[in-house]
Motif scaffolding. Structure first.
Motif, PDB file in Angstrom:
ATOM      1  N   THR A 196      -1.241  32.175  10.611  1.00  0.00           N
ATOM      2  CA  THR A 196      -1.086  31.183  10.956  1.00  0.00           C
ATOM      3  C   THR A 196      -0.952  30.733   9.672  1.00  0.00           C
ATOM      4  N   GLU A 199       4.509  26.195   8.919  1.00  0.00           N
ATOM      5  CA  GLU A 199       6.474  26.443   8.092  1.00  0.00           C
ATOM      6  C   GLU A 199       6.293  25.166   7.563  1.00  0.00           C
ATOM      7  N   ARG A 216       3.038  28.972  12.609  1.00  0.00           N
ATOM      8  CA  ARG A 216       3.822  30.592  12.718  1.00  0.00           C
ATOM      9  C   ARG A 216       3.147  31.515  12.999  1.00  0.00           C
ATOM     10  N   SER A 217       2.856  32.557  14.074  1.00  0.00           N
ATOM     11  CA  SER A 217       2.371  33.826  13.605  1.00  0.00           C
ATOM     12  C   SER A 217       3.541  35.080  13.102  1.00  0.00           C
ATOM     13  N   PRO A 218       2.866  35.485  12.508  1.00  0.00           N
ATOM     14  CA  PRO A 218       3.957  36.982  11.946  1.00  0.00           C
ATOM     15  C   PRO A 218       4.168  37.526  13.026  1.00  0.00           C
ATOM     16  N   SER A 219       3.677  37.951  14.034  1.00  0.00           N
ATOM     17  CA  SER A 219       3.443  39.256  15.353  1.00  0.00           C
ATOM     18  C   SER A 219       4.940  38.185  16.175  1.00  0.00           C
ATOM     19  N   SER A 220       4.665  36.962  16.205  1.00  0.00           N
ATOM     20  CA  SER A 220       6.195  36.720  17.033  1.00  0.00           C
ATOM     21  C   SER A 220       6.460  35.470  17.046  1.00  0.00           C
ATOM     22  N   SER A 221       8.018  35.564  17.418  1.00  0.00           N
ATOM     23  CA  SER A 221       8.840  34.205  16.386  1.00  0.00           C
ATOM     24  C   SER A 221       8.958  33.016  16.770  1.00  0.00           C
ATOM     25  N   GLU A 222       8.097  32.283  18.103  1.00  0.00           N
ATOM     26  CA  GLU A 222       8.092  31.079  18.697  1.00  0.00           C
ATOM     27  C   GLU A 222       7.406  30.068  17.329  1.00  0.00           C
ATOM     28  N   VAL A 223       7.630  29.057  16.981  1.00  0.00           N
ATOM     29  CA  VAL A 223       7.093  27.971  16.763  1.00  0.00           C
ATOM     30  C   VAL A 223       5.919  26.922  16.891  1.00  0.00           C
TER      31      VAL A 223
END
Length: 406
Positions: A196, A199, A216-223
């Motif tokens: 995690t 940002e 942000r997670s590196p596996s997801s574009s979701e903030v």
């Protein structure tokens, strides 16, 4: 309670509970600690023990303690280098005893290995006398031992002039130590979010308590967005950039990165049992290429100092080896050079290129920065947490707790 995307990243799922907060609105957490190195873990553990609170520990990597905290000498420092009034001295002396006590109580592997600081000439001997006198003045056990005694105890160590022994210096299994802190933190209801990255961090209302943290997670574009009453910046190599993103430009500082390479030794002999340090060079950013060992007795040398711009470059520079061997040979001439190999490197977060050892005014000694930032209530900022950060970690946690609750 907080964004679902973040909730899925928590190693220990967040329990359903009512959060205690001093604000009219209810924040997701009373405390958010950013950075799960040894210091961040110790702080989060300390805060999680408070009744009626909720603590989230955020780590950008996939596990705790994977940066500076696991790439060092694993030395429990005595506290003899940092001057009479510095935070480094105060917190090292307190943290050292807390570390020994915790290791004994929780069966964390450690050893009181002792440390020798060697003088090979008259000038270095004079420096050791100053170190001796200073250590005595702050109540740290220290003594000179005779050259005959030194040769009897460590026959493979060459010393020509004097040996200053630090009886309270030791080594610790830092990985087991951090594993214990992580487990105890979670046992006290703390939540850990790995993978995690933070940002941004913004105060909800300028000058009042309350923060919004976007992650942000590196596996997801979701903030994901979470809120907290207080934030603690213990981000290590990323602490200065994070601080600069929160504070106005007039309060920005410049980060410096001191990379240190370590070298393993594969020969069965010589195999000293005492930590061995050269006399520190005035103004140097480190303590010289010293000899330490891990809990198995395996010897390693380092770190040296290489100033770098990229805090993510952990490659070991082969060109550094000849200079390291030259320094090692000054105190262990029987070393088999071909058995000294590149091992790993670590990077120390620094606030300048000043010396690692306090020498009085004008020598650029750099202290820890640990404070609540003026005008930003609920923001505990930790900058320049390098050596002796591991030794001081439990004491730093108490200081952070005191800043918030004194």
């Amino acid at each position: 309670m907080f964004a679902r995307a973040l909730s899925r990243q928590l190693i220990k799922p967040c329990a359903s509970r009512a959060f205690s907060t001093s604000l009219v609105r209810s924040a997701d957490f009373t405390h958010v600690v950013i950075g799960a190195g040894a210091v961040g873990l110790a702080i989060a553990r300390k805060l999680a023990k408070r009744d009626g609170t909720s603590t989230l520990l955020i780590e950008r990597h996939g596990a705790v303690g994977t940066e500076t905290s696991s790439r060092n000498s694993e030395v429990i420092h005595a506290g003899i280098y940092y001057g009479p009034t510095s935070l480094k001295t105060k917190l090292c002396l307190k943290g050292k005893q807390m570390m020994y006590d915790l290791c004994e109580k929780q069966h964390i592997p450690y050893r009181n290995a002792k440390k020798w600081i060697l003088a090979q000439n008259t000038e270095q001997h004079e420096e050791l006398v100053k170190t001796h006198d200073f250590a005595k003045s702050i109540g740290v056990p220290i003594k000179f031992i005779s050259l005959d005694q030194a040769r009897s105890r460590e026959p493979d160590i060459l010393v020509r002039e004097a040996v200053l022994e630090s009886p309270t210096t030791g080594i610790v299994d830092s990985h087991t130590y951090m594993s214990y802190l992580e487990s105890d933190f979670q046992s006290n209801g703390g939540d850990l979010a790995c993978h995690t990255s933070v940002e941004s961090v913004e105060p909800l209302d300028f000058g009042s308590q309350g923060w919004k943290i976007l992650t942000r997670s590196p596996s997801s574009s979701e903030v994901s967005s979470i809120t907290a009453d207080t934030i603690i910046n213990s981000a290590g190599l990323a602490a200065v950039p994070l601080s600069n993103s929160i504070l106005p430009p007039s309060r920005h500082v410049t980060p410096y990165y001191a990379k240190g390479s370590y070298y393993s030794y594969s020969a069965p002999m010589p195999r000293p049992k005492t930590l061995v340090y050269p006399t520190p060079t005035s103004g140097a950013a480190g303590l010289g290429t010293h000899l330490t060992m891990d809990m198995t007795g395996a010897i390693r040398f380092g770190p040296d100092v290489e100033w770098v711009d990229d805090p993510t470059d952990l490659s070991v520079n082969e060109s550094r080896l000849p200079a390291a061997l030259d320094e090692i040979e000054t105190y262990m001439p029987s070393i088999r050079k071909e058995k000294v190999q590149l091992d790993y490197s670590g990077i120390r977060p620094k606030l300048g290129k000043g010396g690692a050892v306090w020498k009085g005014n004008g020598y650029g000694f750099l202290d820890f920065v640990i404070r609540i930032e003026e005008g930003y209530e609920g923001f505990v900022n930790l900058l320049g947490i390098e050596s002796p950060g591991l030794t001081s970690s439990l004491a730093i946690a108490e200081m952070a707790d005191d800043l918030l609750y004194r």
